[in-house]
Design an enzyme around this catalytic site. Structure first.
Site, PDB file in Angstrom:
ATOM      1  N   ALA A  49      40.573  27.768  39.599  1.00  0.00           N
ATOM      2  CA  ALA A  49      39.460  26.942  39.101  1.00  0.00           C
ATOM      3  C   ALA A  49      38.088  27.571  39.361  1.00  0.00           C
ATOM      4  CB  ALA A  49      39.531  25.536  39.687  1.00  0.00           C
ATOM      5  N   HIS A  52      34.277  32.307  36.592  1.00  0.00           N
ATOM      6  CA  HIS A  52      33.956  33.680  36.985  1.00  0.00           C
ATOM      7  C   HIS A  52      32.637  34.135  36.370  1.00  0.00           C
ATOM      8  CE1 HIS A  52      37.733  34.461  38.988  1.00  0.00           C
ATOM      9  NE2 HIS A  52      38.380  33.951  37.972  1.00  0.00           N
ATOM     10  N   LYS A 256      42.854  39.160  40.914  1.00  0.00           N
ATOM     11  CA  LYS A 256      41.481  39.224  41.412  1.00  0.00           C
ATOM     12  C   LYS A 256      41.433  39.108  42.936  1.00  0.00           C
ATOM     13  CE  LYS A 256      39.414  37.191  37.239  1.00  0.00           C
ATOM     14  NZ  LYS A 256      39.351  38.425  36.494  1.00  0.00           N
ATOM     15  N   SER A 347      43.791  34.829  32.760  1.00  0.00           N
ATOM     16  CA  SER A 347      42.503  34.777  33.442  1.00  0.00           C
ATOM     17  C   SER A 347      41.572  35.868  32.911  1.00  0.00           C
ATOM     18  CB  SER A 347      42.732  34.985  34.940  1.00  0.00           C
ATOM     19  OG  SER A 347      41.546  34.749  35.636  1.00  0.00           O
ATOM     20  N   CYS A 413      43.184   7.542  51.059  1.00  0.00           N
ATOM     21  CA  CYS A 413      42.802   8.936  51.334  1.00  0.00           C
ATOM     22  C   CYS A 413      41.563   9.314  50.527  1.00  0.00           C
ATOM     23  CB  CYS A 413      43.919   9.892  50.951  1.00  0.00           C
ATOM     24  SG  CYS A 413      45.436   9.722  51.868  1.00  0.00           S
TER      25      CYS A 413
END
Ligand SMILES: Cc1cc2nc3c(=O)[nH]c(=O)nc-3n(C[C@H](O)[C@H](O)[C@H](O)COP(=O)(O)OP(=O)(O)OC[C@H]3O[C@@H](n4cnc5c(N)ncnc54)[C@H](O)[C@@H]3O)c2cc1C
Length: 494
Positions: A49, A52, A256, A347, A413
């Protein structure tokens, strides 16, 4: 003017972004077809996520990836604002620990110049540790890229689809495309498990399965998309180690590097691995001991300390859709006329998705001679679910006065109220999601994403789904083919 009928195959980040961009124009009548019960359940759900910056793409080898990554990084700033998608922009540090890694890392300064990525520079140990004290002090330095961000990937797809539907796109879930009909070298539509859908243009955004859809249209039988697995650890919000920047080790030819980041929801996440799986393992999202140990060791190298393993709330894996040579296949064809590939988007596909969408729009315009008339009343905005967790006590008090369901907490939570779960159910129905799943509610409200991983809230959510959809409780599903409340953490421990 009769609108051009467009079918988009696959409601991941690429297909949904294309749907949003096409929805801006009078020219198209768009149907977004997805085989799963909900949107964004493929590669777009389980990934690092990162938005870039674009300094890791080699423009000589992958010019399209380099260009669309840079453009996508810029577009996300606008899209996240318009669509209320959770995002932050802390910048990233590619950390090196020895001279060889330093030499490798410095290559990215040159690539940053070639790709025109702003602000990329080397930082050395003193400055590095000031920028992010969670880094292992034995680090020599890092490449700093200030324009990196991190996003809520599943919420991004949901938001984009909601907005596209608001602007006229039709969503069809649980409809697997099994064939592309071509007559006289022209696309006529797609055969799905929900029947035939007529189309003048078919856009293939089917991720890992985009090779199959391409073959169905008679395109390049040698084109294959291979699953490349990435495994992760996710820790509880309540740990001491919280990197301020997006940290990672130096890249290898296939990945990466291993990241250590504080996710948009405040959890420490470490990973991924990069492991090529056999071609028939496109649903193989289990984790492996070997992969997880590799992630752990790399993260020990990267960080000053790691939290105890008791703070791990889950491990998970995602599958990258890896095309031959890493080359995205984005093309509009003459034969068959009307078939468009947005295939093998590995990606940085998440980052580039909005730019890929505009690129596909222009391909369609140029190849098929579409005029592109903008809609007068296209709505760029989509508001997020009203969340108790983000409100002050006074605001919560006001909410409860108007609707007491805001005072009933379903997930402790993540502090998610009953009103939020009900709003998520209504939004799913409005978007055209046919089966309201517990996972669908989790990805929209975040209920079940916390420390107990749904042990407390799942059955409460199941009850609400049953109550608000009329589906008997025993038929409520967690996700495809998983009925009831499924396995929960407390049960697994016993
Ligand atoms: C481990 C990992 C880490 C990553 N990290 C990053 C990152 O940090 N930053 C980044 O930019 N990118 C990252 N990526 C890449 C990014 O996730 C992908 O490029 C992107 O999600 C691809 O989107 P997509 O829409 O093409 O595919 P998907 O999200 O897989 O969508 C394809 C959709 O098509 C549907 N479909 C398939 N076949 C059919 C059919 N026959 N009929 C109907 N529907 C069908 C699927 O169910 C799916 O929903 C990472 C990927 C992985 C796995």
């Amino acid at each position: 003017m009769m609108p051009i009928k467009v079918v988009i195959v696959g409601a991941g980040i690429v297909g949904s972004s294309i749907a949003r961009v096409l929805s801006m124009y009078e020219d198209f009548d768009v149907t977004l077809v997805e085989k799963e019960p909900d949107v964004g359940w493929g590669s777009s759900k389980a990934n690092t996520a990162i938005i870039h910056p674009g300094h890791e793409e080699e423009p000589d080898v992958h010019p399209l990836r380099a260009r669309l990554c840079r453009e996508g990084n810029i577009l996300w700033r606008q899209w996240t604002r318009e669509l209320s998608i959770p995002v932050k922009w802390p910048g990233e540090l590619m950390v090196f620990f020895n001279e060889e890694e330093e030499k490798n890392a410095k290559k990215y300064i040159e690539l940053a110049k070639l790709n025109k990525i702003p602000g990329v520079r080397v930082v050395y140990r003193n400055e590095l540790l000031q920028m992010d004290p969670s880094i292992n002090p034995s680090a020599l330095g890092a490449i700093y890229a200030p324009t990196a961000g991190t996003i809520s990937s599943f919420e991004a797809v949901i938001a984009i689809v909601e907005n596209a539907v608001e602007n006229g796109v039709k969503l069809l879930t649980e409809a697997e495309v099994r064939g592309v009909k071509v007559v006289d070298k022209k696309v006529k539509g797609v055969e799905t498990t929900k029947g035939f859908i007529e189309a003048d243009i078919v856009i293939n955004a089917a991720g890992l399965y985009s090779d199959k859809i391409s073959h169905m249209a008679g395109i390049d039988s040698g084109f294959v998309v291979r699953p490349r697995r990435g495994e992760y650890f996710l820790f509880d919000e309540n740990v001491r180690v919280k990197p301020e920047k997006l940290l990672h080790t130096t890249p290898t030819p296939i990945t990466k590097g291993v990241y250590a980041i504080t996710t948009i929801h405040g959890n420490l996440m470490i990973g991924p691995t990069a492991e090529d799986l056999p071609m028939d393992a496109k649903d193989e999202t289990s984790t492996s001991e070997k992969g997880l140990e590799y992630v752990w060791k790399e993260s020990e190298r990267l960080l000053k300390e790691l939290p105890p393993r008791t703070k791990i709330i889950r491990t998970f894996a995602g599958l990258r859709p890896e095309p031959p040579g890493g080359h995205w296949r984005i093309e509009a064809y003459d034969d068959p006329w009307g078939f468009v590939n947005a295939a093998g988007i590995r990606s940085p596909g998440f980052t580039a998705a909005p730019a890929i969408a505009y690129y596909v729009l222009n391909l369609i315009k140029d190849k098929y001679g579409v005029s592109l008339v903008k809609k007068k009343h296209w709505n760029p905005y989509r508001s997020d679910i009203v969340r108790v967790k983000d409100k002050s006590l006074q605001e919560i008090d006001e909410l409860i006065r108007k609707n007491p369901d805001y005072g009933e907490i379903i997930c402790y939570c993540k502090t998610v109220s009953k009103a939020e779960v009900i709003e998520a159910i209504e939004r799913m129905k409005k978007a055209g999601v046919k089966t309201i799943t517990i996972d669908g509610i989790k990805f929209r409200t975040r209920a079940g994403l916390g420390m107990c991983q749904g042990s407390f809230c799942r059955w409460r959510i199941a009850l609400l789904i049953s109550q608000y959809t009329g589906v008997p409780l025993y038929q409520v599903v967690v996700k495809k083919d998983l009925y009831g409340v499924g396995e929960v953490k407390a049960l697994l421990k016993s």
